[in-house]
Design an enzyme around this catalytic site. Structure first.
Site, PDB file in Angstrom:
ATOM      1  N   LYS A  41       0.851  -1.198   0.000  1.00  0.00           N
ATOM      2  CA  LYS A  41       0.000   0.000   0.000  1.00  0.00           C
ATOM      3  C   LYS A  41       0.883   1.243   0.000  1.00  0.00           C
ATOM      4  O   LYS A  41       1.871   1.327   0.747  1.00  0.00           O
ATOM      5  CB  LYS A  41      -0.906  -0.017   1.244  1.00  0.00           C
ATOM      6  CG  LYS A  41      -1.920   1.128   1.310  1.00  0.00           C
ATOM      7  CD  LYS A  41      -2.822   0.981   2.527  1.00  0.00           C
ATOM      8  CE  LYS A  41      -3.860   2.093   2.607  1.00  0.00           C
ATOM      9  NZ  LYS A  41      -4.768   1.943   3.769  1.00  0.00           N
TER      10      LYS A  41
ATOM     11  N   SER B 213      -9.766   2.465   3.013  1.00  0.00           N
ATOM     12  CA  SER B 213      -8.863   3.113   2.081  1.00  0.00           C
ATOM     13  C   SER B 213      -7.952   2.143   1.310  1.00  0.00           C
ATOM     14  O   SER B 213      -7.332   2.534   0.310  1.00  0.00           O
ATOM     15  CB  SER B 213      -7.964   4.110   2.838  1.00  0.00           C
ATOM     16  OG  SER B 213      -7.122   3.454   3.769  1.00  0.00           O
TER      17      SER B 213
ATOM     18  N   SER C 110     -10.267   0.208   7.346  1.00  0.00           N
ATOM     19  CA  SER C 110      -9.715   0.309   5.996  1.00  0.00           C
ATOM     20  C   SER C 110      -9.014  -0.945   5.492  1.00  0.00           C
ATOM     21  O   SER C 110      -8.562  -0.973   4.347  1.00  0.00           O
ATOM     22  CB  SER C 110      -8.752   1.497   5.905  1.00  0.00           C
ATOM     23  OG  SER C 110      -9.467   2.707   5.951  1.00  0.00           O
TER      24      SER C 110
END
Length: 493
Positions: free
Chosen positions: A78, A159, A183
Site C-alpha cells: 500500500k 482506504s 480500511s
C-alpha cells in the site's frame, strides 16, 4: 501445472521450496499480471525490477540450501508505507514527488523475510475514504461486477482499495494494508478476500504516513486466513522507533492455526443489529452464527451499549489527529510547494495546502481544526475521548462473558463508484461495524461469508481480546472452511 498467479502466499512459498517453479518464474508471472490489469488502476507505481531482484536472490539462496520465510513470494505494498528510493505518495498530489531515503519498519521486515515488491498500491488520499474514490491518481475499480447484467464499476472499498482489488483480481498473492476505522476489513469484505487488523501496537507505525496516530495500524490482506497469518507474522514485532510498539514476541500464528472452536464462547452484540439493516446482511450474520456453532463454539448475546456513539466519536478523534498530523505539509520542508509570484509565506502555505490536498482531506482537516479550537475542545474532543473510554470498557465487560465477537463487516455489499461520494455521511456509515474495535485497539478480521443476490461478496467480522490474534485467526479459519467461499470475479479488464 496450476497458473502461478492462481496461488496464494502459502502455496507460492511451499511450491518454490519444493522446486515446482523458480522465484523468478513467480515474479515474472505476477509482473505480467500487474501489467495486464492496469484498467483496475490498483497500482500507483509498478516495481517489476524489485520483484525480480528479490526473486533472483531467493533462487540463489535456495541453490545454496537456505530460504527465508517469504522467499519466492512477491507482494503489493500500500502506498502509505515509505519505501527506500521508491516514490511514496499516500495517493496525494502533496507527496506526488516524494521519494523516501528510508524504509518503513513493516516493509523492511517483509523484504528481510525474502519478499519482493510488485509495486505501490493505490488508496484513498492519506487513507481518508471508504471507496478509494479520493485518490489523486484516480479511482481504483473493483474486479467484481453485479450479475444483473449492469456493468457499473464498483468500489473496492477503502482506504486499502488498491490492495483489495489487486488480491481479488489475482494480480498479487497478498498485500499490506492499514486500518484506522475499517480500511482493511471493509475492502476485504467488498472484494471477497481476508484481511486482519491486529492489536494496536503489534505492527510498527514507523515509516507509515500518518492519518490518526492513536488509531492507525498496519495489517495483512490476502486470499485466505492462512495467508494472512503468514504475512502478519512477518510484519509484526517490537520496534524501538515507534513509541506505541508493543515489546512482545510474535506468536507462531500459522503453526497454531486451528478451526476447532470447542470451548470458545462467541458473543453477538445486540447493538450491531442497526435500524434498516439489509435482510441479506442479517441472513449472512445468522449463517455465521450457525457456522460458529458447527465449529463447536457456544454463542451468546452480549451488549456493547455505547456502540451507537462510536461513529460520531471516531469522526471527532480521527479528524482531530489528522488536522495535527497533516500540519507538517506546509510547502517548506518536503513535498509540494506552490509559490505564486510575489507570494508571502502565508500565501505559500495557503496555496500549497489548497492545491496539495483533495476535498475529503480538506473536509477532515477542517473538522479536526474546529473540534480542537478554543471553546470547542472540551465540548467535542474531550467528550469524545471520554466516550472512547466507555467504548473500551464495553468491550472489556463483554469479554468477561465471551472469547470473541462475531458481526457483519459492512452494512452492504460493494456500491457503485459515485453512488455515495456526494454524501459524506452516507459514506461514513460504511464504517459502522468496524469503527468500535478500532477505537478500542482490538484485533479484528474480515473473512468472506457468501454472496448477495447480485453475486457480490459479503464479509463476516471476528473481533478478539487485545493480543488474541490467534483466536481471531482460528475463528476466521472455522468460518472460511464452512462458508466454502470459492467465488472469484470474471476477468473483464
Amino acid at each position: 501445472m496450476t497458473d502461478i498467479t492462481d496461488l496464494g502466499i502459502a502455496d507460492i512459498r511451499d511450491g518454490f521450496r519444493a522446486g515446482d517453479f523458480t522465484a523468478r518464474e513467480a515474479a515474472e508471472a505476477f509482473n505480467d499480471a500487474v501489467a495486464s490489469a492496469r484498467a483496475l488502476n490498483a497500482f500507483i507505481t509498478e516495481t517489476p525490477e524489485h520483484a525480480l531482484a528479490a526473486a533472483d536472490a531467493a533462487d540463489q539462496e535456495r541453490s545454496e540450501g537456505s530460504v527465508r520465510p517469504l522467499s519466492g513470494v512477491p507482494l503489493g505494498i500500500k502506498d502509505l508505507f515509505c519505501t527506500d528510493d521508491v516514490q511514496t505518495t499516500a495517493a496525494s498530489h502533496m507527496l506526488e514527488s516524494f521519494v523516501p531515503t528510508y524504509e518503513s519498519t513493516v516493509t523492511e521486515r517483509l523484504f528481510l523475510a525474502g519478499a519482493g515488491m510488485l509495486g505501490k498500491l493505490n488508496l484513498d488520499q492519506f487513507a481518508m475514504g471508504s471507496s478509494n474514490e479520493t485518490s489523486f491518481f484516480g479511482n481504483v475499480i473493483s474486479p467484481w461486477r453485479r450479475n444483473d447484467g449492469g456493468n457499473a464499476p464498483l468500489a473496492p472499498g477503502g482506504s486499502s482499495g488498491g490492495s483489495s482489488s489487486a488480491i481479488a483480481a489475482r494480480i498479487v498473492p497478498g498485500a499490506t494494508g492499514t486500518d484506522t476505522g475499517g480500511s482493511i476489513r471493509q475492502p476485504a469484505a467488498f472484494t471477497g478476500i481476508s484481511g486482519i487488523k491486529p492489536t494496536y501496537g503489534r505492527c510498527s507505525r514507523w515509516g507509515v504516513i500518518a492519518f490518526a496516530s492513536s488509531l492507525d495500524q498496519a495489517g495483512a490482506m490476502a486470499r485466505d486466513v492462512k495467508d494472512c497469518a503468514i504475512l502478519l507474522e512477518a510484519m509484526s514485532g517490537f520496534d524501538a522507533k515507534d513509541a506505541t510498539s508493543l515489546k512482545l514476541d510474535v506468536p507462531a500464528w500459522e503453526d497454531n492455526l486451528s478451526p476447532d472452536l470447542k470451548g470458545k464462547t462467541i458473543g453477538i452484540p445486540k447493538e450491531y443489529r442497526v435500524d434498516n439493516m439489509p435482510r441479506e446482511i442479517e441472513a449472512l450474520w445468522e449463517r455465521g452464527i450457525a457456522m460458529a456453532k458447527d465449529a463447536g463454539a457456544e454463542v451468546i448475546e452480549v451488549s456493547l451499549p455505547h456502540t451507537k456513539y462510536a461513529l460520531p466519536t471516531y469522526y471527532i478523534i480521527a479528524p482531530a489527529e489528522a488536522s495535527s498530523n497533516l500540519a507538517r505539509y506546509d510547502g517548506v520542508r518536503y513535498g509540494l510547494r506552490d509559490l505564486p509570484d510575489g507570494a508571502s509565506l502565508q500565501d505559500m502555505y495557503a496555496a500549497t495546502r489548497a492545491d496539495g490536498f483533495g476535498p475529503e482531506v480538506k473536509r477532515r482537516i477542517l473538522i479536526g481544526t474546529y473540534v480542537l479550537s478554543a471553546g470547542f475542545y472540551d465540548a467535542y474532543y474531550t467528550k469524545a475521548q471520554k466516550v472512547r473510554a466507555l467504548i473500551v470498557r464495553d468491550f472489556q465487560q463483554a469479554f468477561e462473558k465471551c472469547d470473541l465477537l462475531l458481526t457483519p463487516t459492512a452494512p452492504s455489499s460493494a456500491f457503485a463508484l459515485g453512488e455515495k461520494s456526494a454524501d459524506p455521511l452516507a459514506m461514513y456509515l460504511n464504517d459502522v461495524f468496524t469503527v468500535p474495535s478500532s477505537l478500542a485497539g482490538l484485533p479484528a478480521m474480515s473473512v468472506p461469508g457468501g454472496l448477495d443476490s447480485a453475486g457480490l461478496p459479503l464479509g463476516l467480522q471476528i473481533i478478539g481480546r487485545p493480543l488474541d490474534e490467534q483466536g481471531v485467526l482460528d475463528a476466521g479459519l472455522a468460518i472460511e472452511q464452512r462458508a466454502g467461499f470459492t467465488a472469484r470475479p470474471g476477468e473483464w479488464w
